[in-house]
Motif scaffolding. Structure first.
Motif, PDB file in Angstrom:
ATOM      1  N   GLU A  68     -10.356 -15.685  12.721  1.00 38.08           N
ATOM      2  CA  GLU A  68     -10.473 -14.435  13.454  1.00 38.08           C
ATOM      3  C   GLU A  68     -11.192 -13.416  12.600  1.00 38.08           C
ATOM      4  O   GLU A  68     -10.885 -13.256  11.426  1.00 38.08           O
ATOM      5  N   PHE A 102      -1.324  -8.305   8.274  1.00 33.40           N
ATOM      6  CA  PHE A 102      -0.643  -9.595   8.426  1.00 33.40           C
ATOM      7  C   PHE A 102       0.875  -9.490   8.265  1.00 33.40           C
ATOM      8  O   PHE A 102       1.623 -10.017   9.084  1.00 33.40           O
ATOM      9  N   GLY A 121      -3.808 -17.514  12.277  1.00 30.76           N
ATOM     10  CA  GLY A 121      -3.783 -18.599  11.300  1.00 30.76           C
ATOM     11  C   GLY A 121      -2.432 -18.668  10.606  1.00 30.76           C
ATOM     12  O   GLY A 121      -2.350 -18.949   9.416  1.00 30.76           O
ATOM     13  N   GLN A 167      -3.115 -12.330  -0.379  1.00 29.43           N
ATOM     14  CA  GLN A 167      -2.828 -11.449   0.750  1.00 29.43           C
ATOM     15  C   GLN A 167      -1.320 -11.382   0.932  1.00 29.43           C
ATOM     16  O   GLN A 167      -0.631 -12.404   1.024  1.00 29.43           O
ATOM     17  N   GLY A 169       2.366 -11.266   2.052  1.00 26.28           N
ATOM     18  CA  GLY A 169       3.117 -11.888   3.145  1.00 26.28           C
ATOM     19  C   GLY A 169       2.644 -13.265   3.541  1.00 26.28           C
ATOM     20  O   GLY A 169       3.179 -13.854   4.484  1.00 26.28           O
ATOM     21  N   THR A 170       1.659 -13.798   2.828  1.00 26.35           N
ATOM     22  CA  THR A 170       1.120 -15.116   3.213  1.00 26.35           C
ATOM     23  C   THR A 170       1.752 -16.249   2.398  1.00 26.35           C
ATOM     24  O   THR A 170       2.395 -16.025   1.363  1.00 26.35           O
ATOM     25  N   TYR A 238      -0.724 -24.489  11.353  1.00 28.90           N
ATOM     26  CA  TYR A 238      -0.715 -23.203  12.046  1.00 28.90           C
ATOM     27  C   TYR A 238      -0.099 -23.357  13.431  1.00 28.90           C
ATOM     28  O   TYR A 238      -0.293 -24.373  14.097  1.00 28.90           O
TER      29      TYR A 238
END
Ligand code: ARG
Length: 280
Positions: A68, A102, A121, A167, A169-170, A238
């Motif tokens: 995205e 995110f 994702g 990033q 929270g990933t 995902y």
């Protein structure tokens, strides 16, 4: 409310009873009841609980190409095309992407009222499944280490005393905190993926841990001076995220995904973004 609940329960019992009767009827050779023409039990689109009726609103961190990104003000990518195809199968012709940070996606979905589905994702993880529901998996992914051209990575110890961007929270952030921090790296959290790569290019971090297909996309342009120094096999999948209060939408999306896979449209979308058919 209680009365209404009982009413619904009664209707449900009645419907189940009629369905059971119909099934029994069908198994009798002499039955005259015509066989149902469809086995789908998906709620018609009009009955789906959506933030904006008739439209599927998706929350997403849209700095994650090729899944995205916003190009000329329009959301595009694998998730955008796939969700649009799935929605169409569910009778929803309009899909709108709302750009979000995110790590706000799950709390905002849970709070309700802003978007119906997370399409970002997002890896299906047991901790996340306690908070929201996920559709069936739609993409297999792994992690990766990005560095400036010339950089090398073979083991966490290589990043001792170095700064590593992730990033917030990933799954990449969790992996870095679990594996690189103990080896002596400093893990720096960024709000989005674009900021991680900007910091890497600027020399503010020495490496970025990020989902492999997205890193592959970012390093494609040689003018960026970045490489994928290593792949980290994490075996992630995902899924699209749906509120636990909206099981009808979850079912509609799962049914739609199955149809999009069966029709070959999934493969067409996959090939459009990754150049090859998915490995089965
Ligand atoms: N797959 C990873 C996760 O679920 C990263 C997803 C980041 N997505 C995004 N659109 N920035 O944690």
């Amino acid at each position: 409310m209680v009365k209404y609940g009982k009413f619904v329960a009664l209707i449900t019992v009645a419907v189940v009873a009629v369905a059971a009767f119909a099934l029994v009827g069908c198994s009798q050779p002499a039955a005259t009841t015509p066989a149902p023409t469809t086995t789908s039990t998906a709620a018609p689109a009009a009955d789906l609980k959506l933030v904006t009726p008739g439209q599927l609103t998706a929350g997403s961190d849209t700095t994650f190409p090729p899944f995205e990104s916003i190009v000329g003000g329009v959301a595009q990518g694998f998730d955008v095309d796939l969700l649009t195809a799935i929605a169409k199968e569910a009778g929803i012709t309009k899909v709108v992407f709302s750009s979000e940070i995110f790590d706000s996606l799950i709390p905002t979905l849970k709070a309700g009222g802003k978007f119906d589905v997370i399409a970002s994702g997002m890896t299906i993880k047991p901790e996340r499944k306690l908070e929201i529901d996920f559709t069936d998996p739609y993409f297999d992914s792994n992690q990766s280490v990005a560095m400036k051209t010339g950089g090398t990575y073979t083991a966490p110890a290589d990043l001792k005393g170095k700064k590593v961007g992730v990033q917030s929270g990933t799954t990449g952030a969790s992996w870095a905190v679990e594996n690189l921090k103990p080896a002596g790296a400093t893990v720096i959290q960024f709000k989005d993926t674009a900021s991680c790569f900007a910091a890497l290019q600027a020399g503010n971090v020495d490496a970025v841990i990020n989902d492999l297909p997205v890193t592959a996309e970012y390093v494609k342009d040689p003018s960026k001076g970045l490489i994928m120094a290593a792949q980290i096999p994490t075996g992630e999948q995902y899924g699209f995220g749906v509120s636990k209060d909206n099981p009808a939408l979850l079912k509609a999306l799962n049914d739609g995904l199955a149809k999009v896979r069966a029709s070959g449209e999934y493969d067409t979308i996959y090939t459009k973004y990754f150049g090859t058919a998915p490995s089965k």
